[in-house]
Design a protein around this motif. Structure first.
Motif, PDB file in Angstrom:
ATOM      1  N   SER A   1       0.798  -1.223   0.000  1.00 40.97           N
ATOM      2  CA  SER A   1       0.000   0.000   0.000  1.00 40.97           C
ATOM      3  C   SER A   1       0.835   1.279   0.000  1.00 40.97           C
ATOM      4  O   SER A   1       0.573   2.212  -0.766  1.00 40.97           O
ATOM      5  N   GLY A   2       1.838   1.356   0.857  1.00 37.82           N
ATOM      6  CA  GLY A   2       2.642   2.567   0.927  1.00 37.82           C
ATOM      7  C   GLY A   2       3.413   2.834  -0.351  1.00 37.82           C
ATOM      8  O   GLY A   2       3.589   3.988  -0.766  1.00 37.82           O
ATOM      9  N   HIS A   3       3.851   1.762  -0.985  1.00 37.87           N
ATOM     10  CA  HIS A   3       4.585   1.871  -2.240  1.00 37.87           C
ATOM     11  C   HIS A   3       3.682   2.437  -3.331  1.00 37.87           C
ATOM     12  O   HIS A   3       4.093   3.309  -4.109  1.00 37.87           O
ATOM     13  N   VAL A   4       2.444   1.944  -3.373  1.00 36.05           N
ATOM     14  CA  VAL A   4       1.479   2.429  -4.362  1.00 36.05           C
ATOM     15  C   VAL A   4       1.231   3.926  -4.168  1.00 36.05           C
ATOM     16  O   VAL A   4       1.262   4.716  -5.129  1.00 36.05           O
ATOM     17  N   ALA A   5       0.991   4.323  -2.924  1.00 43.35           N
ATOM     18  CA  ALA A   5       0.717   5.731  -2.638  1.00 43.35           C
ATOM     19  C   ALA A   5       1.902   6.607  -3.025  1.00 43.35           C
ATOM     20  O   ALA A   5       1.733   7.683  -3.614  1.00 43.35           O
ATOM     21  N   ARG A   6       3.116   6.153  -2.696  1.00 41.63           N
ATOM     22  CA  ARG A   6       4.301   6.967  -2.991  1.00 41.63           C
ATOM     23  C   ARG A   6       4.486   7.139  -4.494  1.00 41.63           C
ATOM     24  O   ARG A   6       4.824   8.232  -4.972  1.00 41.63           O
ATOM     25  N   LEU A   7       4.291   6.059  -5.272  1.00 37.52           N
ATOM     26  CA  LEU A   7       4.468   6.172  -6.718  1.00 37.52           C
ATOM     27  C   LEU A   7       3.423   7.109  -7.323  1.00 37.52           C
ATOM     28  O   LEU A   7       3.760   7.954  -8.165  1.00 37.52           O
ATOM     29  N   LEU A   8       2.181   7.000  -6.902  1.00 41.84           N
ATOM     30  CA  LEU A   8       1.140   7.884  -7.438  1.00 41.84           C
ATOM     31  C   LEU A   8       1.438   9.347  -7.099  1.00 41.84           C
ATOM     32  O   LEU A   8       1.260  10.240  -7.941  1.00 41.84           O
ATOM     33  N   ASP A   9       1.891   9.581  -5.883  1.00 36.47           N
ATOM     34  CA  ASP A   9       2.242  10.956  -5.495  1.00 36.47           C
ATOM     35  C   ASP A   9       3.406  11.478  -6.331  1.00 36.47           C
ATOM     36  O   ASP A   9       3.412  12.644  -6.767  1.00 36.47           O
ATOM     37  N   ALA A  10       4.397  10.618  -6.568  1.00 34.89           N
ATOM     38  CA  ALA A  10       5.571  11.032  -7.344  1.00 34.89           C
ATOM     39  C   ALA A  10       5.185  11.315  -8.798  1.00 34.89           C
ATOM     40  O   ALA A  10       5.715  12.247  -9.423  1.00 34.89           O
ATOM     41  N   LEU A  11       4.278  10.546  -9.349  1.00 37.29           N
ATOM     42  CA  LEU A  11       3.802  10.795 -10.712  1.00 37.29           C
ATOM     43  C   LEU A  11       3.046  12.121 -10.778  1.00 37.29           C
ATOM     44  O   LEU A  11       3.187  12.886 -11.737  1.00 37.29           O
ATOM     45  N   GLY A  12       2.247  12.394  -9.740  1.00 43.27           N
ATOM     46  CA  GLY A  12       1.539  13.668  -9.686  1.00 43.27           C
ATOM     47  C   GLY A  12       2.496  14.840  -9.649  1.00 43.27           C
ATOM     48  O   GLY A  12       2.279  15.860 -10.321  1.00 43.27           O
ATOM     49  N   ASP A  13       3.587  14.688  -8.882  1.00 43.94           N
ATOM     50  CA  ASP A  13       4.594  15.748  -8.813  1.00 43.94           C
ATOM     51  C   ASP A  13       5.260  15.966 -10.170  1.00 43.94           C
ATOM     52  O   ASP A  13       5.741  17.076 -10.458  1.00 43.94           O
ATOM     53  N   ARG A  14       5.270  14.926 -11.003  1.00 42.96           N
ATOM     54  CA  ARG A  14       5.881  15.011 -12.335  1.00 42.96           C
ATOM     55  C   ARG A  14       4.869  15.498 -13.376  1.00 42.96           C
ATOM     56  O   ARG A  14       5.183  15.611 -14.556  1.00 42.96           O
TER      57      ARG A  14
ATOM     58  N   ILE B   1       1.818  13.985 -14.023  1.00 42.57           N
ATOM     59  CA  ILE B   1       0.952  12.917 -14.542  1.00 42.57           C
ATOM     60  C   ILE B   1      -0.135  12.676 -13.512  1.00 42.57           C
ATOM     61  O   ILE B   1       0.072  11.987 -12.504  1.00 42.57           O
ATOM     62  N   GLY B   2      -1.301  13.271 -13.747  1.00 39.51           N
ATOM     63  CA  GLY B   2      -2.389  13.196 -12.778  1.00 39.51           C
ATOM     64  C   GLY B   2      -3.108  11.865 -12.789  1.00 39.51           C
ATOM     65  O   GLY B   2      -3.042  11.101 -13.763  1.00 39.51           O
ATOM     66  N   VAL B   3      -3.828  11.599 -11.702  1.00 43.07           N
ATOM     67  CA  VAL B   3      -4.526  10.320 -11.560  1.00 43.07           C
ATOM     68  C   VAL B   3      -5.606  10.130 -12.619  1.00 43.07           C
ATOM     69  O   VAL B   3      -5.992   8.996 -12.922  1.00 43.07           O
TER      70      VAL B   3
ATOM     71  N   GLY C   1      -7.523   8.751  -5.968  1.00 43.52           N
ATOM     72  CA  GLY C   1      -8.212   9.395  -7.076  1.00 43.52           C
ATOM     73  C   GLY C   1      -8.188   8.649  -8.390  1.00 43.52           C
ATOM     74  O   GLY C   1      -8.804   9.088  -9.368  1.00 43.52           O
ATOM     75  N   VAL C   2      -7.495   7.525  -8.465  1.00 42.74           N
ATOM     76  CA  VAL C   2      -7.506   6.704  -9.675  1.00 42.74           C
ATOM     77  C   VAL C   2      -8.910   6.135  -9.883  1.00 42.74           C
ATOM     78  O   VAL C   2      -9.570   5.728  -8.918  1.00 42.74           O
ATOM     79  N   THR C   3      -9.379   6.100 -11.124  1.00 46.74           N
ATOM     80  CA  THR C   3     -10.718   5.546 -11.395  1.00 46.74           C
ATOM     81  C   THR C   3     -10.705   4.486 -12.488  1.00 46.74           C
ATOM     82  O   THR C   3     -11.761   4.007 -12.903  1.00 46.74           O
ATOM     83  N   VAL C   4      -9.518   4.096 -12.980  1.00 46.45           N
ATOM     84  CA  VAL C   4      -9.404   3.033 -13.980  1.00 46.45           C
ATOM     85  C   VAL C   4      -8.604   1.884 -13.373  1.00 46.45           C
ATOM     86  O   VAL C   4      -7.477   2.077 -12.906  1.00 46.45           O
ATOM     87  N   VAL C   5      -9.213   0.701 -13.374  1.00 49.56           N
ATOM     88  CA  VAL C   5      -8.584  -0.461 -12.759  1.00 49.56           C
ATOM     89  C   VAL C   5      -8.546  -1.610 -13.763  1.00 49.56           C
ATOM     90  O   VAL C   5      -9.574  -2.007 -14.303  1.00 49.56           O
ATOM     91  N   ASP C   6      -7.358  -2.147 -14.004  1.00 50.86           N
ATOM     92  CA  ASP C   6      -7.216  -3.332 -14.843  1.00 50.86           C
ATOM     93  C   ASP C   6      -7.557  -4.567 -14.012  1.00 50.86           C
ATOM     94  O   ASP C   6      -7.112  -4.698 -12.857  1.00 50.86           O
ATOM     95  N   SER C   7      -8.301  -5.472 -14.605  1.00 49.83           N
ATOM     96  CA  SER C   7      -8.589  -6.741 -13.934  1.00 49.83           C
ATOM     97  C   SER C   7      -8.898  -7.788 -14.983  1.00 49.83           C
ATOM     98  O   SER C   7      -9.108  -7.470 -16.159  1.00 49.83           O
ATOM     99  N   SER C   8      -8.918  -9.031 -14.543  1.00 46.36           N
ATOM    100  CA  SER C   8      -9.077 -10.147 -15.465  1.00 46.36           C
ATOM    101  C   SER C   8     -10.197 -11.065 -14.987  1.00 46.36           C
ATOM    102  O   SER C   8     -10.179 -11.530 -13.841  1.00 46.36           O
ATOM    103  N   ALA C   9     -11.159 -11.313 -15.848  1.00 51.81           N
ATOM    104  CA  ALA C   9     -12.274 -12.194 -15.492  1.00 51.81           C
ATOM    105  C   ALA C   9     -11.752 -13.549 -15.034  1.00 51.81           C
ATOM    106  O   ALA C   9     -10.931 -14.181 -15.700  1.00 51.81           O
ATOM    107  N   GLY C  10     -12.205 -13.972 -13.879  1.00 56.77           N
ATOM    108  CA  GLY C  10     -11.768 -15.248 -13.331  1.00 56.77           C
ATOM    109  C   GLY C  10     -10.387 -15.236 -12.719  1.00 56.77           C
ATOM    110  O   GLY C  10      -9.897 -16.270 -12.263  1.00 56.77           O
ATOM    111  N   GLY C  11      -9.721 -14.070 -12.722  1.00 55.61           N
ATOM    112  CA  GLY C  11      -8.372 -14.003 -12.149  1.00 55.61           C
ATOM    113  C   GLY C  11      -7.314 -14.635 -13.025  1.00 55.61           C
ATOM    114  O   GLY C  11      -6.218 -14.965 -12.554  1.00 55.61           O
ATOM    115  N   LEU C  12      -7.615 -14.797 -14.318  1.00 52.66           N
ATOM    116  CA  LEU C  12      -6.652 -15.399 -15.225  1.00 52.66           C
ATOM    117  C   LEU C  12      -5.477 -14.464 -15.447  1.00 52.66           C
ATOM    118  O   LEU C  12      -5.603 -13.260 -15.339  1.00 52.66           O
ATOM    119  N   GLY C  13      -4.325 -15.036 -15.794  1.00 49.40           N
ATOM    120  CA  GLY C  13      -3.233 -14.172 -16.205  1.00 49.40           C
ATOM    121  C   GLY C  13      -1.879 -14.564 -15.712  1.00 49.40           C
ATOM    122  O   GLY C  13      -1.706 -15.450 -14.884  1.00 49.40           O
TER     123      GLY C  13
END
Length: 314
Positions: free
Chosen positions: A195-208, A210-212, A237-249
């Motif tokens: 979780s903390g890693h995700v938050a830090r990367l999103l914040d760093a992208l925003g600083d660059r 690249i908005g959510v 603030g992200v509203t697009v989520v990649d996912s796979s039906a049945g958890g395949l992948g």
């Protein structure tokens, strides 16, 4: 059918867009070739369940990913249902783009890497070389009025290089977006994000810059963290989520990359939180149970296993 008790979560967006990757990322690592007509039917069923954005296939060299050698056939079977901006296909280079344009697609995705080792293994190029390879792909795609997505893999860890510095990831993401991509997908290719890693990367992208609003998240569930990491991204603030039906992948170039976040698990969580997805969960469950039977093995999705026991034993 059992459904979750709805308790609205005000920390989450009121609605999200699910970017369904089951037909491409979900099937690409299957050892047994899935017939083109089964793939086309899978896509039709997912669309009927309310999944509006479905990545259908990839125009990759068949020697790299034999499972997707039938890309043109799948799109021909789908007809108009397989075209348009809501039916993107993955293209690795200009040759792949040529085939995609010939098939009449309306959207494409390119697939870069945040690390040198994976860039070499996946694209046989350095990071710099791969970005230069993508430059004419994005330009030509836009000239043809196509929507373009940029994937960046290994954003949270690499099986060969280990931890990946956030600044390194941000730099590659920014360079890819500078090419003109309309959307960026952050890939946790081996499922090691927390979780903390995700938050830090999103914040760093925003600083660059690249908005959510231009970002999608793509989490694998190797360590059971895909859904919790998704919730962190949504609360940022992200509203697009990649996912796979049945958890395949999985990823054919990274053996430690197991299944994607299961679309059913995401929809169940969002329904309970009062977040709209536009997906009919019952129809989606039927679709994933059907695909599990085609593959001859149980569905990895916890929600599919809980609500359609037959999918756990077929």
């Amino acid at each position: 059918m059992r459904t979750p008790q709805v308790e609205a979560d005000p920390t989450l967006p009121p609605e999200i867009t699910i970017y369904e990757v089951g037909a491409r990322d979900g099937l690409q690592n299957e050892k047994s070739v899935v017939p083109a007509d089964v793939k086309a039917e899978f896509i039709r069923r997912m669309a009927a369940a309310g999944l509006s954005t479905i990545e259908t296939t990839s125009f990759v060299n068949p020697q790299w990913v034999p499972q997707l050698a039938d890309a043109s056939e799948v799109l021909e079977l789908l007809g108009d249902e397989g075209r348009g901006p809501k039916r993107p296909v993955l293209v690795p280079n200009e040759r792949g783009l040529d085939r995609a344009l010939e098939a009449g697609v309306g959207a494409v995705a390119i697939f870069g890497s945040a690390t040198e080792t994976f860039a070499r293994k996946n694209l046989n190029r350095t990071v710099d070389e791969s970005i230069e390879m993508f430059r004419p792909v994005v330009a030509r795609a836009h000239d043809a009025d196509l929507w373009v997505r940029g994937y960046v893999s290994m954003c949270f860890g690499d099986p060969w290089e280990g931890p990946v510095p956030v600044e390194q990831v941000v730099d590659v993401c920014a360079r890819l977006m500078d090419l003109g991509c309309d959307q960026l997908s952050l890939g946790d290719t081996i499922g090691v994000a927390t979780s903390g890693h995700v938050a830090r990367l999103l914040d760093a992208l925003g600083d660059r810059g690249i908005g959510v609003e231009r970002i999608g998240v793509h989490f694998h569930d190797t360590y059971g963290q895909a859904l919790s990491n998704t919730l962190v991204a949504l609360r940022r603030g992200v509203t697009v989520v990649d996912s796979s039906a049945g958890g395949l992948g999985g990823c054919p170039y990274a053996e430690s990359a197991t299944g994607n976040l299961a679309t059913e698990d995401l929809v169940w969580a969002m329904r309970g939180a009062g977040v709209e997805t536009g997906v009919d969960l019952e129809k989606l469950l039927e679709t994933s149970a059907w695909m599990a039977r085609q593959l001859g093995r149980p569905s990895p999705s916890a929600v599919v296993r809980a609500l359609t026991p037959a999918a756990s034993s077929d």
